[in-house]
Design an enzyme around this catalytic site. Structure first.
Site, mmCIF file in Angstrom:
data_model
loop_
_atom_site.group_PDB
_atom_site.id
_atom_site.type_symbol
_atom_site.label_atom_id
_atom_site.label_comp_id
_atom_site.label_asym_id
_atom_site.label_seq_id
_atom_site.Cartn_x
_atom_site.Cartn_y
_atom_site.Cartn_z
ATOM 1 N N GLY A 1 0.767 -1.229 0.000
ATOM 2 C CA GLY A 1 0.000 0.000 0.000
ATOM 3 C C GLY A 1 0.799 1.279 0.000
ATOM 4 N N ILE B 1 0.888 6.542 4.848
ATOM 5 C CA ILE B 1 0.996 5.973 6.191
ATOM 6 C C ILE B 1 1.811 4.683 6.138
ATOM 7 C CG2 ILE B 1 -0.307 4.923 8.088
ATOM 8 C CD1 ILE B 1 -2.572 6.871 7.467
ATOM 9 N N VAL C 1 -4.465 -6.824 -5.832
ATOM 10 C CA VAL C 1 -5.108 -7.590 -4.757
ATOM 11 C C VAL C 1 -6.443 -8.189 -5.169
ATOM 12 C CG1 VAL C 1 -3.963 -6.295 -2.924
ATOM 13 C CG2 VAL C 1 -6.199 -5.515 -3.768
ATOM 14 N N TYR D 1 -17.594 10.198 2.974
ATOM 15 C CA TYR D 1 -16.804 8.968 3.067
ATOM 16 C C TYR D 1 -17.581 7.811 2.431
ATOM 17 C CZ TYR D 1 -12.928 6.289 5.031
ATOM 18 O OH TYR D 1 -11.804 5.518 5.188
ATOM 19 N N LYS E 1 -14.750 0.040 5.271
ATOM 20 C CA LYS E 1 -13.955 0.006 6.503
ATOM 21 C C LYS E 1 -14.673 -0.779 7.597
ATOM 22 C CE LYS E 1 -10.277 2.360 5.338
ATOM 23 N NZ LYS E 1 -8.966 1.694 5.221
#
Length: 211
Positions: A37, A44, A89, A182, A189
């Site tokens: 990622g 991050i 993926v 979002y 998520k």
């Protein structure tokens, strides 16, 4: 020095330097980690990778597509990565190839998997969640949530051989409560959070932590 081959790339094993000797004594000394990622130096996942490398871990990286390949390879080069390889993926075949390459690079073992993979179409983050089309809903779930399940399954035998391991993924408050714009990523998520808990239940008996 040895050479790791991956999709035509040749990554030479780095020479021992004072910096590497310092890392050998860190909290992750001897650990082998796959980081998925990283897109650029602001990712991050890159901050995590840098901390792992500074702590003594040996790293492998995946990237998605030619657009970010150079950025990932350049960053990987600064931490003496053992492997850099492309990964989609959404493809079980691609994941099997990637984890096979990871096994080859790390003597059939893996201690740490960093999963920092998520995607939703930009247009689905602008309007109403109610208007999300079916195909892009499932695309967000597949890339952002199911990929953790698929990667954990592929990592399981490598971590079991290593005597245990740790899988870490990235979530967000939008999976627990409404965050404007979002939208479908919040649903993805939430699915990721639940998947993490069920994976932890399954893999815990083998000494694999999932967080």
């Amino acid at each position: 020095s040895g050479i790791v081959r991956c999709k035509g790339a040749r990554v030479a094993e780095p020479a021992v330097t004072p910096d590497r000797i310092g890392r050998m004594a860190g909290p992750f000394a001897g650990k082998r980690a796959l980081v998925m990622g990283v897109a650029n130096k602001r990712s991050i996942a890159w901050a995590i990778a840098k901390a792992l490398a500074d702590g003594g871990a040996t790293l492998a990286f995946t990237y998605q597509g030619e657009r970010i390949e150079k950025s990932v390879r350049d960053l990987a080069g600064t931490v003496d990565a053992a492997l850099v390889t492309e990964c989609d993926v959404r493809s079980d075949g691609d994941l099997a190839r990637v984890f096979g390459e990871v096994g080859n690079a790390f003597d059939g073992e893996l201690d740490i998997l960093v999963h920092s993979v998520a995607f939703a179409a930009a247009e689905d983050l602008e309007g109403r969640f109610t208007d999300t089309p079916r195909d892009r809903f499932w695309m967000a779930i597949d890339i952002s949530a199911y990929s953790l399940v698929a990667c954990a399954k592929a990592a399981e035998p490598l971590m079991e051989k290593a005597g245990g391991g740790s899988i870490v993924t990235m979530t967000y408050l939008g999976g627990e409560r409404v965050v404007p714009h979002y939208n479908v990523m919040g649903v993805a998520k939430a699915a990721l959070d639940a998947s993490m808990r069920y994976l932890a239940w399954d893999l815990g008996e083998k000494g694999v932590r999932v967080n």
